[in-house]
Design a protein around this motif. Structure first.
Motif, PDB file in Angstrom:
ATOM      1  N   VAL A  42      29.749  45.626 -36.824  1.00 21.46           N
ATOM      2  CA  VAL A  42      29.326  45.445 -35.384  1.00 21.46           C
ATOM      3  C   VAL A  42      29.720  44.201 -33.996  1.00 21.46           C
ATOM      4  CG1 VAL A  42      26.390  45.617 -34.322  1.00 21.46           C
ATOM      5  CG2 VAL A  42      27.168  46.145 -36.995  1.00 21.46           C
ATOM      6  N   THR A  43      29.627  44.796 -33.565  1.00 22.04           N
ATOM      7  CA  THR A  43      29.836  44.362 -32.068  1.00 22.04           C
ATOM      8  C   THR A  43      29.960  44.204 -30.366  1.00 22.04           C
ATOM      9  OG1 THR A  43      31.907  43.604 -32.020  1.00 22.04           O
ATOM     10  CG2 THR A  43      32.402  45.606 -32.112  1.00 22.04           C
ATOM     11  N   CYS A  44      29.919  43.475 -29.878  1.00 27.00           N
ATOM     12  CA  CYS A  44      29.743  43.867 -28.816  1.00 27.00           C
ATOM     13  C   CYS A  44      29.649  42.417 -27.997  1.00 27.00           C
ATOM     14  CB  CYS A  44      28.292  43.446 -28.577  1.00 27.00           C
ATOM     15  SG  CYS A  44      27.147  41.504 -28.189  1.00 27.00           S
ATOM     16  N   ASP A  45      31.616  42.218 -28.583  1.00 25.12           N
ATOM     17  CA  ASP A  45      32.128  41.443 -27.875  1.00 25.12           C
ATOM     18  C   ASP A  45      33.713  42.328 -27.494  1.00 25.12           C
ATOM     19  OD1 ASP A  45      34.727  39.878 -27.746  1.00 25.12           O
ATOM     20  OD2 ASP A  45      34.684  39.049 -29.830  1.00 25.12           O
ATOM     21  N   PRO A  46      33.426  41.339 -25.836  1.00 22.48           N
ATOM     22  CA  PRO A  46      34.205  42.644 -25.062  1.00 22.48           C
ATOM     23  C   PRO A  46      35.367  42.720 -24.775  1.00 22.48           C
ATOM     24  CG  PRO A  46      32.305  40.865 -23.377  1.00 22.48           C
ATOM     25  CD  PRO A  46      32.265  40.465 -25.626  1.00 22.48           C
ATOM     26  N   ALA A  47      36.351  41.661 -25.747  1.00 20.43           N
ATOM     27  CA  ALA A  47      37.768  41.281 -26.059  1.00 20.43           C
ATOM     28  C   ALA A  47      37.790  42.537 -27.554  1.00 20.43           C
ATOM     29  CB  ALA A  47      38.395  40.116 -27.090  1.00 20.43           C
ATOM     30  N   ASN A  48      36.803  42.516 -28.439  1.00 23.23           N
ATOM     31  CA  ASN A  48      36.625  43.839 -29.410  1.00 23.23           C
ATOM     32  C   ASN A  48      36.603  45.261 -28.929  1.00 23.23           C
ATOM     33  OD1 ASN A  48      37.070  42.099 -31.223  1.00 23.23           O
ATOM     34  ND2 ASN A  48      35.068  41.470 -32.088  1.00 23.23           N
ATOM     35  N   ILE A  49      36.110  44.750 -28.020  1.00 25.82           N
ATOM     36  CA  ILE A  49      35.847  46.591 -27.531  1.00 25.82           C
ATOM     37  C   ILE A  49      36.871  47.148 -26.507  1.00 25.82           C
ATOM     38  CG2 ILE A  49      34.312  48.005 -25.126  1.00 25.82           C
ATOM     39  CD1 ILE A  49      31.723  45.816 -26.539  1.00 25.82           C
ATOM     40  N   ARG A  50      37.874  45.873 -25.604  1.00 28.88           N
ATOM     41  CA  ARG A  50      38.875  46.844 -24.764  1.00 28.88           C
ATOM     42  C   ARG A  50      39.825  47.372 -25.912  1.00 28.88           C
ATOM     43  NH1 ARG A  50      40.901  42.228 -21.420  1.00 28.88           N
ATOM     44  NH2 ARG A  50      41.524  41.183 -23.438  1.00 28.88           N
ATOM     45  N   HIS A  51      40.099  46.136 -27.164  1.00 32.76           N
ATOM     46  CA  HIS A  51      41.302  46.390 -28.340  1.00 32.76           C
ATOM     47  C   HIS A  51      40.683  47.893 -29.073  1.00 32.76           C
ATOM     48  CE1 HIS A  51      43.378  46.214 -31.688  1.00 32.76           C
ATOM     49  NE2 HIS A  51      43.195  46.167 -32.267  1.00 32.76           N
ATOM     50  N   ILE A  52      39.492  48.329 -28.842  1.00 32.01           N
ATOM     51  CA  ILE A  52      39.261  49.271 -29.455  1.00 32.01           C
ATOM     52  C   ILE A  52      39.178  50.783 -28.782  1.00 32.01           C
ATOM     53  CG2 ILE A  52      36.979  50.953 -30.317  1.00 32.01           C
ATOM     54  CD1 ILE A  52      35.455  48.338 -31.185  1.00 32.01           C
ATOM     55  N   PHE A  53      38.415  50.742 -27.544  1.00 33.59           N
ATOM     56  CA  PHE A  53      38.626  51.689 -26.385  1.00 33.59           C
ATOM     57  C   PHE A  53      40.269  51.761 -25.374  1.00 33.59           C
ATOM     58  CE2 PHE A  53      34.689  50.882 -27.395  1.00 33.59           C
ATOM     59  CZ  PHE A  53      33.752  52.344 -27.229  1.00 33.59           C
TER      60      PHE A  53
ATOM     61  N   TYR B 251      33.941  42.885  -9.014  1.00 30.60           N
ATOM     62  CA  TYR B 251      34.863  43.860  -9.917  1.00 30.60           C
ATOM     63  C   TYR B 251      34.270  43.275 -11.561  1.00 30.60           C
ATOM     64  CZ  TYR B 251      38.683  45.474 -13.449  1.00 30.60           C
ATOM     65  OH  TYR B 251      39.147  45.837 -14.709  1.00 30.60           O
ATOM     66  N   VAL B 252      33.903  44.273 -12.464  1.00 28.66           N
ATOM     67  CA  VAL B 252      33.561  43.774 -13.540  1.00 28.66           C
ATOM     68  C   VAL B 252      34.171  45.230 -14.794  1.00 28.66           C
ATOM     69  CG1 VAL B 252      31.790  44.252 -15.070  1.00 28.66           C
ATOM     70  CG2 VAL B 252      31.143  43.235 -13.033  1.00 28.66           C
ATOM     71  N   PRO B 253      35.026  44.624 -15.280  1.00 23.75           N
ATOM     72  CA  PRO B 253      35.845  45.525 -16.321  1.00 23.75           C
ATOM     73  C   PRO B 253      34.944  45.785 -17.008  1.00 23.75           C
ATOM     74  CG  PRO B 253      36.253  43.041 -17.015  1.00 23.75           C
ATOM     75  CD  PRO B 253      34.915  43.415 -15.581  1.00 23.75           C
ATOM     76  N   SER B 254      35.356  47.465 -17.065  1.00 19.28           N
ATOM     77  CA  SER B 254      34.391  48.249 -18.083  1.00 19.28           C
ATOM     78  C   SER B 254      34.671  48.161 -19.464  1.00 19.28           C
ATOM     79  CB  SER B 254      35.243  49.864 -18.256  1.00 19.28           C
ATOM     80  OG  SER B 254      36.706  49.233 -18.957  1.00 19.28           O
ATOM     81  N   HIS B 255      35.598  46.878 -20.471  1.00 22.35           N
ATOM     82  CA  HIS B 255      35.122  46.460 -21.720  1.00 22.35           C
ATOM     83  C   HIS B 255      34.003  46.182 -21.944  1.00 22.35           C
ATOM     84  CE1 HIS B 255      38.779  44.007 -20.048  1.00 22.35           C
ATOM     85  NE2 HIS B 255      37.580  43.086 -20.699  1.00 22.35           N
TER      86      HIS B 255
END
Length: 513
Positions: free
Chosen positions: A85-96, A441-445
């Motif tokens: 389970v994650t909400c880490d933006p760096a992980n989300i960028r990696h996943i998406f 600007y806010v990145p989508s991840h």
């Protein structure tokens, strides 16, 4: 197939119930619950999840805040319950984005949302790319976009504002969530079928198909958070939520059939002088044999209806709720609308002011209000992915083939490490530049409400247009008062709807001429 497993599940239930009781008691006594779910013998974290099933989004937020934005969860052996389970933006960028091919929706996701299996939201790889290309082409049609804008504008003027005027004149309280659901059901069906279901009217007709869509998302949530073998057993036995879901599937298939028939009747009368007949999304798919098989066609249409109705309708309800708590923000929105509205009021002092989609497109503060609501109350609070091959996340966590990844959008908007110390405050200004004239600007991840990477939402501009049109036209013409004494909490669903709706009263604004 399941008969031999039944004694196993009986034993599992007998084990879970006392542990669930003990866990619930311990949680109630403790003012500072443990950061990570309790890891019981054999059952591991399953009782902890079961105890918090009714408030899973808040539970994830609590655990993620105390565990560095990431944690693992395991269930009983043989259940396949291996979660990251994650909400880490760096992980989300990696996943998406960075390594998105390694994190597909997966076969189990398609099984969970079986009514939409084969539709764009449940498929991966080349089939997903093909459908996405098709949908992108359809939604880029200037003629169709113009019709969608016109349908939205006309529905707001001729149905929503008339209904609001009636409610205001009679002093009647009503459920804003239900009205937004009815509005968006109509606005989803009209571009799809070219037919208005007419759910948003004074007589409030039955809305069986809309209720069936709610059931799909509620049961899907149950399927997401329990081991697949549990809900599959219930489906085989035709009991509990699975029995309710089976009935909902039947309602939705009948709805698609009826709307398709109405569309055909309308299409046969194209020569009646209505120049916009035949401009609908379905026409584009019916021209392609790949999409005309019954199951595929049902999956496509129901996927679109749920996506177009649920996300925007839910967001609108939370926007009205948050604005009712922040009258100063309502004043700022009205000030931004004032230059547009002034000439309309001058020309027709006693008429309702309608804001055209083109007129609200450049309104920066109003968009910031929408985004701030989506940050704290994302309509789809949880994303689910599978791990195709072993990988190491940017956070350093290892994930293994077959693991399930849950991305908590709800938690991400509430993390101090991501949004700052005021992360729980409703503050549209966080989206604005220093001079207030542009969006930051806010990145989508970091802000995943419209997804990210190759699966970025294709209907984002349409959704924003619809929300702006509804909010601007409502706030300029009416004061919205949320009735006191309500318990505002989300229901257990894949969509962040309010459990008991949002009861409000309206008062028509007195304009100074």
């Amino acid at each position: 197939m399941f008969s031999q497993e039944l004694p196993i599940y009986t034993a599992l239930v007998l084990l879970v119930l006392p542990l669930y009781y003990l866990y619930s008691k311990a949680s109630c006594r403790s003012k500072n619950p443990a950061v990570l779910p309790t890891n019981w013998p054999i059952l591991h974290m399953f009782p902890s999840f079961l105890a918090n099933l009714h408030k899973m989004n808040d539970y994830f937020t609590l655990v993620l805040a105390g565990s560095g934005h990431n944690f693992r969860a395991h269930g009983p052996p043989g259940t396949g319950m291996r979660l990251f389970v994650t909400c880490d933006p760096a992980n989300i960028r990696h996943i998406f984005t960075t390594n998105y091919t390694n994190f597909p929706k997966g076969a189990e996701f398609a099984a969970i949302f079986d009514i939409m299996s084969g539709g764009i939201f449940t498929i991966d790889g080349e089939p997903a790319r093909r459908q996405r290309t098709k949908i992108k082409s359809v939604l880029s049609s200037l003629r169709l976009v113009a019709r969608i804008e016109a349908w939205c504008r006309d529905k707001v003027e001729n149905n929503l504002l008339l209904l609001f005027t009636h409610m205001a004149s009679t002093g009647t309280s009503f459920n804003m969530q239900e009205l937004m659901s009815r509005l968006m059901f109509d606005l989803a069906a009209m571009p799809l079928f070219g037919v208005d279901p007419g759910l948003l009217s004074l007589d409030m007709p039955p809305m069986e198909a809309a209720v069936a869509m709610d059931t799909v998302m509620e049961v899907a949530y149950f399927r997401v958070v329990v081991p697949a073998s549990c809900w599959k057993l219930m489906r085989w036995l035709n009991i509990g939520p699975e029995r309710k879901l089976k009935a909902a599937h039947k309602v939705l298939r009948v709805f698609v059939m009826e709307m398709t028939e109405r569309r055909m009747i309308n299409a046969s009368s194209v020569g009646n002088g209505k120049q916009h007949e035949g401009v609908d999304i379905m026409s584009s798919f019916l021209d392609d044999p790949y999409y005309t098989e019954d199951d595929m066609f049902n999956a496509l249409t129901i996927s679109y209806m749920i996506a177009a109705r649920d996300t925007v309708g839910t967001a609108l309800t939370w926007i009205f709720y948050n604005l009712s708590q922040n009258p100063n923000i309502v004043s700022i929105i009205r000030n931004e609308l004032s230059p547009i509205a002034s000439h309309k009021v001058a020309a027709h002092p006693d008429a309702m002011v309608i804001f055209e989609p083109d007129e609200t497109k450049s309104l920066v503060y109003l968009r910031a209000v929408l985004y701030e609501t989506l940050r704290l109350y994302p309509p789809a609070p949880l994303e689910r992915k599978m791990v195709a091959a072993n990988d190491i996340m940017p956070s350093g966590h290892e994930v293994h083939a077959g693991d399930t990844i849950l991305i908590s959008l709800h938690s991400m908007g509430r993390m101090e490490g991501i949004w700052g110390k005021d992360c729980l405050n409703y503050n549209p200004n966080r989206w604005l530049s220093e001079d207030g004239n542009e969006l930051r600007y806010v990145p989508s991840h970091k802000f995943l409400a419209f997804s990210s990477g190759p699966r970025m939402c294709l209907g984002k501009d349409i959704a924003v247009m619809q929300m702006k049109t509804v909010i601007a036209s409502t706030l300029w013409n009416f004061d919205v008062e949320v009735m006191e004494g309500q318990c505002i909490e989300p229901k257990s669903s894949c969509i962040l709807e309010m459990k008991k709706g949002l009861i409000v009263k309206l008062k028509k604004r007195e304009m100074l001429h």
